[in-house]
Design a protein around this motif. Structure first.
Motif, PDB file in Angstrom:
ATOM      1  N   LEU A  37      41.817  -8.529  -2.396  1.00 35.94           N
ATOM      2  CA  LEU A  37      42.354  -9.807  -2.883  1.00 35.94           C
ATOM      3  C   LEU A  37      42.097  -9.985  -4.377  1.00 35.94           C
ATOM      4  O   LEU A  37      41.071  -9.546  -4.900  1.00 35.94           O
ATOM      5  CB  LEU A  37      41.711 -10.978  -2.137  1.00 35.94           C
ATOM      6  N   ASP A  81      42.920 -15.335  -5.468  1.00 33.46           N
ATOM      7  CA  ASP A  81      43.024 -15.551  -4.025  1.00 33.46           C
ATOM      8  C   ASP A  81      41.658 -15.774  -3.380  1.00 33.46           C
ATOM      9  O   ASP A  81      41.524 -16.553  -2.439  1.00 33.46           O
ATOM     10  CB  ASP A  81      43.745 -14.374  -3.351  1.00 33.46           C
ATOM     11  N   ARG A  82      40.632 -15.097  -3.896  1.00 36.23           N
ATOM     12  CA  ARG A  82      39.296 -15.331  -3.351  1.00 36.23           C
ATOM     13  C   ARG A  82      38.875 -16.779  -3.612  1.00 36.23           C
ATOM     14  O   ARG A  82      38.318 -17.463  -2.754  1.00 36.23           O
ATOM     15  CB  ARG A  82      38.274 -14.400  -4.011  1.00 36.23           C
ATOM     16  N   PHE A 118      40.839 -19.224  -4.105  1.00 37.53           N
ATOM     17  CA  PHE A 118      41.742 -20.030  -3.281  1.00 37.53           C
ATOM     18  C   PHE A 118      41.164 -20.210  -1.872  1.00 37.53           C
ATOM     19  O   PHE A 118      41.120 -21.315  -1.320  1.00 37.53           O
ATOM     20  CB  PHE A 118      43.086 -19.288  -3.248  1.00 37.53           C
ATOM     21  N   LEU A 119      40.659 -19.117  -1.302  1.00 35.89           N
ATOM     22  CA  LEU A 119      40.069 -19.185   0.040  1.00 35.89           C
ATOM     23  C   LEU A 119      38.755 -19.970   0.036  1.00 35.89           C
ATOM     24  O   LEU A 119      38.445 -20.700   0.974  1.00 35.89           O
ATOM     25  CB  LEU A 119      39.824 -17.769   0.584  1.00 35.89           C
ATOM     26  N   GLY A 125      46.327 -14.617   1.525  1.00 39.08           N
ATOM     27  CA  GLY A 125      46.636 -15.681   0.570  1.00 39.08           C
ATOM     28  C   GLY A 125      47.993 -16.302   0.864  1.00 39.08           C
ATOM     29  O   GLY A 125      48.143 -17.531   0.897  1.00 39.08           O
ATOM     30  N   ARG A 128      47.912 -20.991  -7.851  1.00 40.13           N
ATOM     31  CA  ARG A 128      48.705 -20.293  -6.860  1.00 40.13           C
ATOM     32  C   ARG A 128      50.073 -20.977  -6.705  1.00 40.13           C
ATOM     33  O   ARG A 128      51.104 -20.327  -6.615  1.00 40.13           O
ATOM     34  CB  ARG A 128      47.974 -20.295  -5.524  1.00 40.13           C
TER      35      ARG A 128
END
Lengths: 358, 358
Positions: B78, B82-83, B85-86, B5, B325
């Motif tokens: 994560l 963050d997941r 986010f990806l 991240g 984020r």
């Protein structure tokens, strides 16, 4: 004598002024209804009567100080576009824009004073100001009234006061009105309540273009209902009191709105200004809404808002007949929308070179 | 090793680049599906299998040149944020953001190359580019594939080619896709026609976020349907040909649109940019629409449009997980709308001192 349309298009200086409470009060108007003694009321008069009334009143008015350098014309002498143009400026009534014998307008150079001839009554003295200036407006109307009364025999009864075609105007013949901008009361859905309260104390509420018009852009016109049984000072004092009361309610509604939805309100206002500055097509109706939002931003003290005087000017100049007069030609609704958007950007000072693709 | 991240948040340089046809083609992706020989497919594997696959693949990938300085993590390591986010960055699939054993991502520093582990297949090699760069993307994926194949025994059949969990991927395991921006085809209501034509030649069309997602902001992803019975070069050649064909249709639709409704189109675009530059609250959905309109303005060569690279960046950074984020905290939808509007103004370089009333 200069044609009225030309004169108005050239001047209109009052538009750009701003008076007390200019953000919340667009304009103040005083109107006095009068009729000539010994002449049938407009509805019953024959054409010769009406023509004589027009000639007599126009000549008398133009001879007085307030109308020095001014102009007089009958509606028949004006194009439909010019009649519409005067209507959009609140100088003539909707009725007056139609055909009819010897209906006319006498107008002072600065538009602040005018006399409608052979509308509902033989004579309607009008006085118009930007912002909240009831005393000034009343004083000017009185001045015109006194000057005309020296030359013209007004129909008057010791019991009733001035006699008018419609009973609601009998007495003082006075209608004083204030055009208010009340976005917070509209947004917090308090207008119904206000209407009831205001009506109970003998006032009426109308839309932007007067009687029978709808509420647009959060603009509301507040005026006295009754002209009989009260003297002028009482009428004006009451209207002033109620206007102050409504302004107070508006401020309270505004506080509530900001507590509950400040972001939403600021977002709406910023978007409105953003759209005004960037759009390429703009309808009349949308323009009024966006100008109303910009005005509210001004009231709230937000940054980078167009000035009130600029917003006043835009509100008038965005109207269809104003656009066509400025362009010097008839335009379709589509063409007007484009012209309006361009005019707004120009007046707001947006840098606006043509697109390279065009 | 740096958490994924963090790494992604820090770099993402590819976003700001723009490739050929950057206005009409947002990005190009190549994906290769592979599985380890002698290990059950993901759907049938037990936890120990999956863990071994993850460790083996991650170690092998990180030892290759494309992933030097890169990072590898399982999804369980994560946070949900963050997941997400990806996912918003198109680096992982929607499935991968859910819980599951030993599902992971190996990512190159510049995000251009990545390997999904234990998604539908053991290994999914991904290569991502801004603009239309199918050859570069394919070359990079091939490079990663060759490097991994030296260390990992991929399941392969002489008859079928690479073996995959889903039959539609058997053969080359190749899916190449191009994310197109087709506002004129959408506005002239030609998309249905395009979809039929494209499907007939064995390609599929998807929305902005891949399979099963809706069309947003006039973005459409075009990719090959069939992986069997054609070699990689044939697949890529056909996709290239169809993309060029669709671009040609888009240009024709654009010409027609400008002939018929240039003012309306320019008005919509100018308003969109005006709103982006001025709003105080902005939803994710509205942002995509406004960014799409701004992008179209760019394609049309209109003045004062934000650059394509800026629009690419905004499209990614306006998404919910990206905002949270950046803010370093969870935010409600309302808070995000405010933060998003602020971010947009900041990235567009709008002078934006706080309101004095706040």
């Amino acid at each position: 004598m200069i044609p009225i349309g030309e004169m108005v298009a050239r001047t209109g200086a009052w538009l750009k002024t701003d008076g007390p409470h200019a953000d919340r009060i667009l304009s103040t108007r005083v109107r006095l209804a009068r009729n000539l003694a010994g002449t049938p009321f407009v509805g019953r008069a024959v054409d010769e009567d009406l023509l004589r009334v027009y000639r007599t009143v126009a000549a008398a008015a133009l001879a007085t100080e307030p109308f020095r350098g001014g102009a007089a014309q009958t509606m028949n002498e004006l194009s439909l576009l010019d009649r519409q143009f005067l209507l959009e400026r609140h100088l003539v009534s909707h009725d007056l824009t139609g055909d009819g014998v010897a209906r006319g307008l006498v107008l002072a150079v600065d538009e602040r004073a005018s006399v409608l001839v052979n509308d509902e009554d033989h004579v309607r003295i009008q006085s118009l100001e930007a912002g909240f200036r009831l005393e000034e407006s009343w004083a000017r109307a009185q001045g015109v009234d006194a000057a005309l009364e020296e030359a013209l025999p007004f129909a008057w009864s010791g019991d009733l006061g001035y006699l008018t075609a419609c009973p609601t105007n009998v007495g003082t013949g006075l209608r004083a009105s204030v055009l208010l901008h009340l976005p917070a009361l509209v947004l917090t859905q308090r207008m119904k309540q206000i209407l009831v309260g205001v009506t109970q104390v003998g006032l009426t509420v109308r839309g932007y273009h007067g009687e029978g018009t709808e509420v647009m852009g959060n603009f509301l016109q507040l005026s006295n209902q009754v002209t009989l049984g009260q003297d002028e000072e009482e009428i004006l004092t009451k209207l002033t009191r109620v206007v102050r009361q409504v302004l107070d309610w508006e401020e309270k509604a505004q506080d509530q709105l900001l507590r509950q939805a400040r972001w939403q309100v600021e977002d709406k206002i910023m978007r409105a200004v953003g759209v005004l500055r960037s759009c390429r097509l703009l309808s009349s109706q949308e323009a009024i809404g966006l100008l109303s939002a910009s005005r509210f931003g001004n009231t709230l003290g937000m940054r980078n808002m167009p000035e009130i005087a600029v917003l006043n000017e835009l509100l008038i100049r965005c109207q269809p007949a104003h656009l066509q007069r400025a362009a010097g030609r008839d335009m379709s609704s589509e063409e007007r929308n484009e012209y309006r958007a361009r005019l707004v950007r120009e007046i707001l000072g947006v840098d606006d070179a043509p697109e390279p693709t065009r």
